[in-house]
Write a protein that holds these residues in place. Structure first.
Motif, PDB file in Angstrom:
ATOM      1  N   LYS A 120     -12.842   0.013  -0.054  1.00 29.29           N
ATOM      2  CA  LYS A 120     -14.054   0.684  -0.543  1.00 29.29           C
ATOM      3  C   LYS A 120     -14.108   2.099   0.017  1.00 29.29           C
ATOM      4  N   LYS A 121     -14.316   3.084  -0.836  1.00 32.67           N
ATOM      5  CA  LYS A 121     -14.266   4.485  -0.415  1.00 32.67           C
ATOM      6  C   LYS A 121     -15.357   4.812   0.604  1.00 32.67           C
ATOM      7  N   SER A 122     -16.525   4.226   0.446  1.00 30.81           N
ATOM      8  CA  SER A 122     -17.652   4.594   1.300  1.00 30.81           C
ATOM      9  C   SER A 122     -17.538   4.018   2.710  1.00 30.81           C
ATOM     10  N   THR A 123     -16.964   2.806   2.825  1.00 27.56           N
ATOM     11  CA  THR A 123     -16.935   2.132   4.125  1.00 27.56           C
ATOM     12  C   THR A 123     -15.525   1.874   4.646  1.00 27.56           C
ATOM     13  N   LYS A 124     -14.500   2.096   3.806  1.00 29.25           N
ATOM     14  CA  LYS A 124     -13.106   1.790   4.132  1.00 29.25           C
ATOM     15  C   LYS A 124     -12.885   0.288   4.316  1.00 29.25           C
TER      16      LYS A 124
ATOM     17  N   LYS B 110       0.857  -1.192   0.000  1.00 29.65           N
ATOM     18  CA  LYS B 110       0.000   0.000   0.000  1.00 29.65           C
ATOM     19  C   LYS B 110       0.889   1.236   0.000  1.00 29.65           C
ATOM     20  N   SER B 111       0.520   2.196  -0.780  1.00 27.15           N
ATOM     21  CA  SER B 111       1.233   3.467  -0.741  1.00 27.15           C
ATOM     22  C   SER B 111       0.424   4.450   0.085  1.00 27.15           C
ATOM     23  N   ALA B 112       1.093   5.516   0.515  1.00 30.12           N
ATOM     24  CA  ALA B 112       0.399   6.487   1.364  1.00 30.12           C
ATOM     25  C   ALA B 112      -0.755   7.135   0.604  1.00 30.12           C
ATOM     26  N   VAL B 113      -0.575   7.322  -0.666  1.00 25.76           N
ATOM     27  CA  VAL B 113      -1.636   7.923  -1.469  1.00 25.76           C
ATOM     28  C   VAL B 113      -2.058   6.912  -2.519  1.00 25.76           C
ATOM     29  N   SER B 114      -3.345   6.593  -2.558  1.00 30.59           N
ATOM     30  CA  SER B 114      -3.810   5.617  -3.546  1.00 30.59           C
ATOM     31  C   SER B 114      -3.711   6.231  -4.936  1.00 30.59           C
ATOM     32  N   HIS B 115      -3.506   5.344  -5.931  1.00 31.78           N
ATOM     33  CA  HIS B 115      -3.397   5.857  -7.297  1.00 31.78           C
ATOM     34  C   HIS B 115      -4.526   5.261  -8.140  1.00 31.78           C
ATOM     35  N   VAL B 116      -4.860   5.951  -9.179  1.00 33.43           N
ATOM     36  CA  VAL B 116      -5.921   5.510 -10.073  1.00 33.43           C
ATOM     37  C   VAL B 116      -5.290   4.824 -11.270  1.00 33.43           C
TER      38      VAL B 116
ATOM     39  N   LEU C 204     -13.464   0.815 -11.666  1.00 30.73           N
ATOM     40  CA  LEU C 204     -13.746   0.721 -10.233  1.00 30.73           C
ATOM     41  C   LEU C 204     -13.044   1.805  -9.421  1.00 30.73           C
ATOM     42  N   SER C 205     -12.277   2.655 -10.089  1.00 28.16           N
ATOM     43  CA  SER C 205     -11.571   3.724  -9.373  1.00 28.16           C
ATOM     44  C   SER C 205     -12.533   4.714  -8.724  1.00 28.16           C
ATOM     45  N   ARG C 206     -13.759   4.766  -9.208  1.00 29.28           N
ATOM     46  CA  ARG C 206     -14.754   5.666  -8.603  1.00 29.28           C
ATOM     47  C   ARG C 206     -15.147   5.196  -7.198  1.00 29.28           C
ATOM     48  N   ASP C 207     -15.199   3.885  -7.019  1.00 34.59           N
ATOM     49  CA  ASP C 207     -15.741   3.324  -5.773  1.00 34.59           C
ATOM     50  C   ASP C 207     -14.673   2.797  -4.823  1.00 34.59           C
ATOM     51  N   PHE C 208     -13.444   2.594  -5.318  1.00 37.16           N
ATOM     52  CA  PHE C 208     -12.409   1.978  -4.492  1.00 37.16           C
ATOM     53  C   PHE C 208     -11.113   2.786  -4.536  1.00 37.16           C
ATOM     54  N   ASP C 209     -10.445   2.882  -3.389  1.00 37.99           N
ATOM     55  CA  ASP C 209      -9.054   3.329  -3.353  1.00 37.99           C
ATOM     56  C   ASP C 209      -8.200   2.122  -3.690  1.00 37.99           C
TER      57      ASP C 209
ATOM     58  N   GLU D  78     -11.807  -3.388   3.497  1.00 47.87           N
ATOM     59  CA  GLU D  78     -10.759  -3.939   2.639  1.00 47.87           C
ATOM     60  C   GLU D  78     -11.370  -4.779   1.527  1.00 47.87           C
ATOM     61  N   ALA D  79     -10.710  -4.758   0.376  1.00 49.05           N
ATOM     62  CA  ALA D  79     -11.198  -5.511  -0.772  1.00 49.05           C
ATOM     63  C   ALA D  79     -10.020  -5.802  -1.697  1.00 49.05           C
ATOM     64  N   SER D  80     -10.299  -6.498  -2.781  1.00 51.23           N
ATOM     65  CA  SER D  80      -9.321  -6.680  -3.860  1.00 51.23           C
ATOM     66  C   SER D  80     -10.008  -6.340  -5.171  1.00 51.23           C
ATOM     67  N   VAL D  81      -9.290  -5.635  -6.020  1.00 53.96           N
ATOM     68  CA  VAL D  81      -9.817  -5.271  -7.338  1.00 53.96           C
ATOM     69  C   VAL D  81      -9.103  -6.100  -8.398  1.00 53.96           C
ATOM     70  N   PHE D  82      -9.892  -6.793  -9.220  1.00 51.55           N
ATOM     71  CA  PHE D  82      -9.369  -7.599 -10.333  1.00 51.55           C
ATOM     72  C   PHE D  82      -9.457  -6.763 -11.604  1.00 51.55           C
ATOM     73  N   LEU D  83      -8.357  -6.687 -12.329  1.00 45.74           N
ATOM     74  CA  LEU D  83      -8.308  -5.842 -13.531  1.00 45.74           C
ATOM     75  C   LEU D  83      -7.743  -6.636 -14.701  1.00 45.74           C
ATOM     76  N   PHE D  84      -8.474  -6.647 -15.810  1.00 44.24           N
ATOM     77  CA  PHE D  84      -7.970  -7.210 -17.061  1.00 44.24           C
ATOM     78  C   PHE D  84      -7.839  -6.072 -18.061  1.00 44.24           C
ATOM     79  N   GLU D  85      -6.608  -5.847 -18.537  1.00 43.63           N
ATOM     80  CA  GLU D  85      -6.355  -4.792 -19.522  1.00 43.63           C
ATOM     81  C   GLU D  85      -6.392  -5.406 -20.919  1.00 43.63           C
ATOM     82  N   LYS D  86      -7.272  -4.910 -21.753  1.00 42.76           N
ATOM     83  CA  LYS D  86      -7.500  -5.506 -23.074  1.00 42.76           C
ATOM     84  C   LYS D  86      -6.277  -5.449 -23.972  1.00 42.76           C
ATOM     85  N   LYS D  87      -5.375  -4.520 -23.684  1.00 41.96           N
ATOM     86  CA  LYS D  87      -4.173  -4.417 -24.524  1.00 41.96           C
ATOM     87  C   LYS D  87      -3.304  -5.665 -24.420  1.00 41.96           C
ATOM     88  N   GLN D  88      -3.532  -6.483 -23.385  1.00 40.63           N
ATOM     89  CA  GLN D  88      -2.752  -7.719 -23.242  1.00 40.63           C
ATOM     90  C   GLN D  88      -2.952  -8.660 -24.418  1.00 40.63           C
TER      91      GLN D  88
END
Length: 576
Positions: free
Chosen positions: A46-50, A8-14, A20-25, A52-62
């Motif tokens: 989760k931004k609303s409740t803090k 985790k970094s001190a400041v979350s990045h998008v 899902l960046s709208r709803d999650f740090d 903990e979660a995990s975000v799964f990301l698939f980048e189509k460029k792969q």
């Protein structure tokens, strides 16, 4: 646990393109999973409740290297996998907490917190970037983790086959994730189908949209029909790979021809090929790898084999079912748990057991039963681990006053707490516990507290000693009707005097002794002991005037008290 939410970094990045960046740090990447490990997994909150979660990301460029048709096939497969995973609800299946969202650049969804994927743990680092998480360096699964993990996968398969009437069709390390608390969960549902006359349809599809050929059952090629027994074959290969440095029985490298050839070789699998697995597993794995599906045991039968009848494994299984148990059952289990923890690897205690113990602590009546196990894990932990994994959840327990056994246990383990807890937290949380113990109605608690206070006197700030601690001890000494408590108050004050200055002793300690209402021999000798310390400590420097006008006029009448025996009278005389 902070230890297992690394990167985790001190400041979350998008992440660009992540819907899902709208709803999650979103923080650092912790894993990669799914077919060809195409899903990147990030720790998140989760931004609303803090929460903990995990975000799964698939980048189509792969998959830019593929033709348009193949791209659509791959993306459709991934979409189907997430949709299926979202529908399935079971403790052994990864829980989706935010449904799939899609942009032109990416697919994304969120789940319960994930620690890693089994493929990553076994050495595969595909799609992890240039610097995989440090915790994966030299990471090794312990025997109890393998046993319990396999048992959890069998439970998940049992649910799929018997309750959901489905087959997974891709049981392999990249389809299994390790949740934050270390439990193994089925995921990778891209190829899940109803278990009714399933025909394999992986012909002419890109490798990213096919099940892992290294773990597929031979009937996929021989008869093109598959069922629950096909998953059990894959489970057999999974068991083998866990004891073979993550390598399956045959490596096909995505080549269908190689898969066909190896499928034919399976009919003559020799025991020597299975020498890397434990002896008690060989016969069971042979049955699972049989080319005839009807010979393979099902998930329920495999879960009953002696290999899983291990005390540590049974304890971990019980912890997974605590929410189903009555308090009396749980309390009996917790009484024997410290002995089990003593024989578990440290990481297993911290990751698998500790969260469950703190969860039970929400019921104050259960806290006295879970504290011994928490203290056992604390002893095994370094101070850094204790501060990260134990202390944050232990702090609420410091504030509990009922049942009284909670305070008693904290006092009995005070040396452990003081050796691990940072000074600031001692001042903020431990001292108030001690002050409350002095004011308790229980004489056993008071005696225990008075006995341990001198052991950490050097940690007490002088202002706290003068304004908070000593006044409480004096008040208790005068108010109590229990002789042992009064004597222990005086002994405690005597041991604390080397932390005091001359004027505090002259103004607060020596005058106080005249107020003590009883004259039992133990009290009189304790009073004498305090005077001996005052006279012998050079820094206290009792002057001749004080001795002549205050000390001697007080001690001489006490020396002739009728309660003293000859030995005690001589002790008074020598001081006088």
């Amino acid at each position: 646990m902070d230890m297992f939410t690394r990167l985790k970094s001190a400041v979350s990045h998008v992440i660009p393109g992540n819907p899902l960046s709208r709803d999650f740090d979103i923080y650092g990447q912790v894993a990669s999973t799914g077919p060809s490990l195409m899903w990147k997994v990030f720790s998140a909150a989760k931004k609303s409740t803090k929460e903990e979660a995990s975000v799964f990301l698939f980048e189509k460029k792969q998959i830019d290297k593929h033709h348009k048709r193949d791209k659509e096939v791959i993306i459709d497969s991934l979409r189907r996998g997430v949709q299926q995973l979202t529908k399935l609800r079971h403790p052994r299946i990864l829980s989706v907490i935010h449904p799939l969202e899609e942009t032109r650049e990416a697919l994304a969804f969120a789940t319960e917190p994930v620690f890693s994927s089994l493929a990553n743990v076994l050495g595969r680092r595909d799609n992890m970037g240039s610097s995989p998480p440090k915790f994966l360096e030299n990471f090794t699964l312990f025997e109890v983790e393998i046993k319990h993990g396999l048992l959890q996968i069998l439970e998940g398969l049992g649910f799929l086959h018997s309750d959901a009437k489905m087959i997974h069709r891709n049981i392999c390390p990249s389809s299994i994730v390790l949740a934050k608390n270390g439990t193994w969960k089925l995921a990778g549902c891209e190829f899940v189908q109803q278990a009714v006359n399933v025909t394999d349809q992986t012909v002419n599809t890109p490798p990213e949209a096919q099940p892992n050929l290294d773990f597929m059952a031979p009937e996929y090629e021989i008869t093109h029909l598959c069922g629950p027994a096909s998953d059990m074959f894959s489970f057999g290969v999974l068991m083998f790979s866990l004891y073979n440095q993550g390598k399956p029985l045959f490596e096909n490298k995505g080549d269908v021809r190689a898969f066909r050839n190896h499928a034919e070789e399976l009919s003559s699998v020799r025991g020597s090929l299975l020498k890397s697995i434990p002896n008690e597993l060989i016969d069971h794995v042979k049955l699972l790898l049989n080319t005839e599906p009807t010979i393979r045991p099902d998930a329920a039968q495999m879960a009953q084999i002696p290999f899983f009848e291990d005390m540590a494994c049974i304890a971990l299984q019980y912890i997974d079912t605590l929410y189903q148990r009555e308090n009396i059952e749980k309390s009996n289990f917790f009484k024997g748990l410290p002995k089990v923890i003593d024989h578990l690897p440290k990481r297993v205690g911290q990751q698998r057991i500790l969260p469950a113990l703190f969860k039970e602590g929400h019921n104050p009546n259960m806290v006295p039963f879970v504290l011994p196990s928490i203290f056992t894990i604390s002893e095994q932990s370094t101070q850094e681990e204790y501060c990260a994994l134990v202390l944050p959840d232990l702090i609420p327990f410091f504030k509990l006053r009922e049942p009284i056994q909670i305070t008693l246990m904290f006092l009995q383990n005070m040396n452990l707490l003081l050796s691990k807890t940072p000074t600031q937290q001692i001042q903020t949380y431990v001292f108030p516990l001690i002050f409350a113990a002095l004011e308790a109605d229980n004489s056993q608690i008071q005696e225990l507290c008075l006995g341990i206070i001198p052991t950490f006197a050097d940690l007490i700030e002088y202002s706290t000693l003068k304004k908070s601690l000593v006044p409480r001890i004096k008040k208790l000494c005068l108010a109590t009707t229990v002789l042992k408590v009064r004597v222990n108050c005086l002994l405690c004050l005597g041991k604390l005097m080397n932390q005091m200055d001359k004027w505090f002793v002259l103004d607060e300690i020596l005058p106080f002794l005249r107020e003590i209402p009883s004259r039992e021999p133990a009290v009189l000798m304790s009073i004498l002991g305090i005077h001996k310390v005052a006279l012998s400590e050079a820094k206290l420097g009792i002057t001749k005037d004080v001795m002549a006008n205050k000390v001697l006029p007080f001690l001489i009448p006490l020396s002739i008290d009728s309660n003293l025996n000859l030995h005690q009278f001589n002790a008074y005389s020598s001081v006088i």
